[in-house]
Scaffold this motif. Sequence first.
Motif, PDB file in Angstrom:
ATOM      1  N   CYS A  18       0.834  -1.206   0.000  1.00 52.01           N
ATOM      2  CA  CYS A  18       0.000   0.000   0.000  1.00 52.01           C
ATOM      3  C   CYS A  18       0.869   1.257   0.000  1.00 52.01           C
ATOM      4  N   LEU A  19       2.074   1.169   0.604  1.00 48.72           N
ATOM      5  CA  LEU A  19       2.956   2.342   0.690  1.00 48.72           C
ATOM      6  C   LEU A  19       3.442   2.814  -0.677  1.00 48.72           C
ATOM      7  N   VAL A  20       3.386   1.921  -1.663  1.00 46.57           N
ATOM      8  CA  VAL A  20       3.786   2.284  -3.026  1.00 46.57           C
ATOM      9  C   VAL A  20       2.790   3.283  -3.626  1.00 46.57           C
ATOM     10  N   GLY A  21       1.566   3.325  -3.075  1.00 43.74           N
ATOM     11  CA  GLY A  21       0.525   4.197  -3.596  1.00 43.74           C
ATOM     12  C   GLY A  21       0.805   5.677  -3.438  1.00 43.74           C
ATOM     13  N   CYS A  22       1.773   6.032  -2.585  1.00 45.14           N
ATOM     14  CA  CYS A  22       2.148   7.446  -2.487  1.00 45.14           C
ATOM     15  C   CYS A  22       3.605   7.613  -2.069  1.00 45.14           C
ATOM     16  N   GLY A  23       3.866   7.563  -0.747  1.00 44.60           N
ATOM     17  CA  GLY A  23       5.132   8.038  -0.193  1.00 44.60           C
ATOM     18  C   GLY A  23       6.396   7.432  -0.770  1.00 44.60           C
ATOM     19  N   ILE A  24       6.417   6.112  -0.902  1.00 41.55           N
ATOM     20  CA  ILE A  24       7.667   5.460  -1.305  1.00 41.55           C
ATOM     21  C   ILE A  24       7.963   5.727  -2.785  1.00 41.55           C
TER      22      ILE A  24
END
Length: 347
Positions: free
Chosen positions: A141-147
Motif C-alpha cells: 500500500c505504501l507504493v501508492g504514495c510516499g515510497i
Amino acid sequence: TFFSIVFGQIVATGVCHTDLYHLFESMHKDGFPAVLGHEGAGIVESVGPGVTEFKTGDKVIPLFISQCRECRFCKSPKTNQCEKGWAADRYDVMSVEDSRFTCKGKKVLQFMGTSTFSEYTVVNQMAVAKIDPAAPLNKVCLVGCGISTGYGAAVNTAKVEPGSTCAVFGLGAVGLAAVMGCKAAGAKRIIAVDINPEKAEKAKVFGATDFVNPKDHSKPISQVLSEMTDGGVDFSLECVGSVAVMRSALESCVKGWGVSVIVGWTHLEDFSARPLQLIAGRTWKGSVFGGFKSKDGVPQMVKGYLDKKVKLDEFITHNMTLAQVNDAIELMKQGKCIRTVLSVSPQ
C-alpha cells in the motif's frame, strides 16, 4: 466522471502527511466533508460496464494521479501528469465535485480520487493499477504514495548519477525513500538532513552515508553542505514541503550543474531565490509521485519490492486498525512514526 468504474475493498492503507496537510494546514473551505486516505491497496469487488482491464478478485492499488493513456500528457514521455481526474484543475480542494460517498443523505468528497480510509471505495479505471497477486497488501500500500514519490524523485526526476553526491532534506517516509532512490541510482555520498537526531540511524538503513542536523550549526545549512562537499552537492531533494527548506536545498547545490528537486507538497506560500543561483547553472525542478506514470510505475515498484530491490517493511513503524485512525494521525503530527499502516478489511 464515473463511467468505467472499479468498486474495490480496501485491505490496508498508509497514513501520509498529505492527509494531515489537507486536514490541518490547507483546510480549504470547499474540501470538506471528505473521506481522507490515498495510500491504499485492496481487492476488486466488482466492475462497471466497459471495464476490461480488471476483474473481481484482482489485487490493486488506487492511484491519486490517473493515467488515462489518451491525453497529450499521458502520450508524452516527458511527464506523468494526466488531464483527467481531480488533479487536472482542483489541486487546492484535492477532490472532484462528484462523489459516490454519502453520509446521512449528504455528499462526502472523495479525497484525491481515492479515499482509502474506508472499507470500500469507487475509482475510475484510469486511476487503478493491477499488481502482482503475490504482493502483501499491508506492505505494498505504501507504493501508492510516499515510497514511489521519494524514490522516483531521485531516480526519475533528479536522474541521480552513479558516483554523485546527494543531499536529502527531511527524513519522513518520502525523504527516506529518496535516500533509497539515491542509493539505487549509484550515488557515492548521500547526506541526510533533518532537525530530528533520532532520524540518523534510520537514514543509514536506507543508504545515507552522512547525517546533518541544521540545529547543530550556527551557519546556514547550505553553507555547511557546501563546505562538506567542495562547493555543494550534485543533487538535492526537498522532502518537507517548506518554502524555506526548498531555497536551502537549491543553495546547497553546486553551481554549474547542481540539480535540486522540490518533492514536498504545499501550495500555501510562494518561494523565492536569487536569480544568480539559477543563472550560475543550477536547475530547479518539481516532482509529483516521483515522476512515475502511475499505472505503469506502481506495478514496477511492487515488483521491485518482491525482488528485494525496494525496501518497504523498514518504513512501517506502527500497525493499527482503521478505528484507530485518529491515534495514527496524532503519531504523525508528533513525528513519532515513519509510516503507520492501518488494516481496513480482512484480506
